[in-house]
Design a protein around this motif. Structure first.
Motif, PDB file in Angstrom:
ATOM      1  N   ARG A 178       0.843  -1.202   0.000  1.00 21.03           N
ATOM      2  CA  ARG A 178       0.000   0.000   0.000  1.00 21.03           C
ATOM      3  C   ARG A 178       0.877   1.251   0.000  1.00 21.03           C
ATOM      4  N   SER A 223      -4.710   5.383  -1.285  1.00 19.71           N
ATOM      5  CA  SER A 223      -5.547   4.289  -1.786  1.00 19.71           C
ATOM      6  C   SER A 223      -4.861   3.448  -2.850  1.00 19.71           C
ATOM      7  N   ASN A 272      -0.575  -5.068  -6.075  1.00 16.24           N
ATOM      8  CA  ASN A 272      -0.713  -6.496  -5.789  1.00 16.24           C
ATOM      9  C   ASN A 272       0.303  -7.241  -6.645  1.00 16.24           C
ATOM     10  N   LEU A 297      -0.638  -5.966 -10.326  1.00 14.56           N
ATOM     11  CA  LEU A 297      -1.941  -5.338 -10.535  1.00 14.56           C
ATOM     12  C   LEU A 297      -2.041  -4.141  -9.601  1.00 14.56           C
ATOM     13  N   GLN A 302      -4.203  -1.061  -8.114  1.00 13.88           N
ATOM     14  CA  GLN A 302      -5.600  -0.688  -7.876  1.00 13.88           C
ATOM     15  C   GLN A 302      -5.632   0.556  -7.008  1.00 13.88           C
ATOM     16  N   TRP A 303      -6.632   1.414  -7.248  1.00 10.32           N
ATOM     17  CA  TRP A 303      -6.783   2.617  -6.454  1.00 10.32           C
ATOM     18  C   TRP A 303      -8.239   3.034  -6.403  1.00 10.32           C
ATOM     19  N   CYS A 329     -10.727   4.824 -14.868  1.00  7.50           N
ATOM     20  CA  CYS A 329      -9.826   3.702 -14.549  1.00  7.50           C
ATOM     21  C   CYS A 329      -9.608   3.610 -13.048  1.00  7.50           C
ATOM     22  N   ARG A 330      -9.597   2.379 -12.550  1.00  9.25           N
ATOM     23  CA  ARG A 330      -9.314   2.129 -11.140  1.00  9.25           C
ATOM     24  C   ARG A 330      -8.297   1.007 -10.959  1.00  9.25           C
ATOM     25  N   ASP A 331      -7.776   0.477 -12.090  1.00  5.70           N
ATOM     26  CA  ASP A 331      -6.723  -0.539 -11.988  1.00  5.70           C
ATOM     27  C   ASP A 331      -5.881  -0.528 -13.251  1.00  5.70           C
ATOM     28  N   TYR A 332      -4.684  -1.098 -13.130  1.00  8.46           N
ATOM     29  CA  TYR A 332      -3.749  -1.176 -14.250  1.00  8.46           C
ATOM     30  C   TYR A 332      -2.869  -2.401 -14.026  1.00  8.46           C
TER      31      TYR A 332
END
Length: 143
Positions: A5, A11, A15, A23, A25-26, A62-65
């Motif tokens: 984190r 946020s 991962n 991965l 994520q936010w 977008c909330r992940d990449y």
């Protein structure tokens, strides 16, 4: 997977998966009004120098990449910067740092250790067999 984190209660979460991919994520930034998107910047420490990654522009939804192929045993620093319409200043970027485990190399080391141990056991048996044959089956040489 291992989750890392961002500092300061941000946020952004990285991962790190066992296959070497990452991965990101936010959550949605606050305030969300006027959000145009995100800029993702990264860098990683090599053996002798620090390498910058290409910056990636992401949409506001977008909330992940997914970073598909991260190098093992390298320290990464990924920073996510929200982009707002002008006159609003950009808030500080959230950054996360992590190291990817070299999973494939670990498997190779385990396999090589098992093979090396088997070879050592076989050599011990061969030495014992040669010693037995030499002591018991060979006739003593006549002086």
């Amino acid at each position: 997977c291992r989750a890392h984190r961002s500092a300061g209660g941000g946020s952004l979460v990285a991962n790190v998966l066992r296959n070497g991919s990452v991965l990101l994520q936010w959550g949605p930034p606050r305030p969300a009004a006027g959000l145009r998107g995100f800029a993702l910047n990264c860098s990683w420490d090599g053996t002798y120098t620090r390498f910058p990654c290409d910056s990636v522009e992401l949409g506001a939804a977008c909330r992940d990449y997914l970073l598909p192929e991260a190098h093992g045993s390298v320290r990464y620093r990924l920073c996510l910067q929200p982009r707002y319409a002008p006159p609003r200043p950009a808030p500080p970027a959230q950054c996360v740092e992590f190291r990817v485990e070299p999973a494939a190399m670990r498997d190779i080391v385990v396999a090589m250790t098992a093979v090396g141990g088997s070879i050592c056991v076989m050599l011990v048996f061969i030495c014992l067999l040669v010693a037995y044959i030499t002591e018991n089956l060979m006739s003593p040489a006549l002086a």
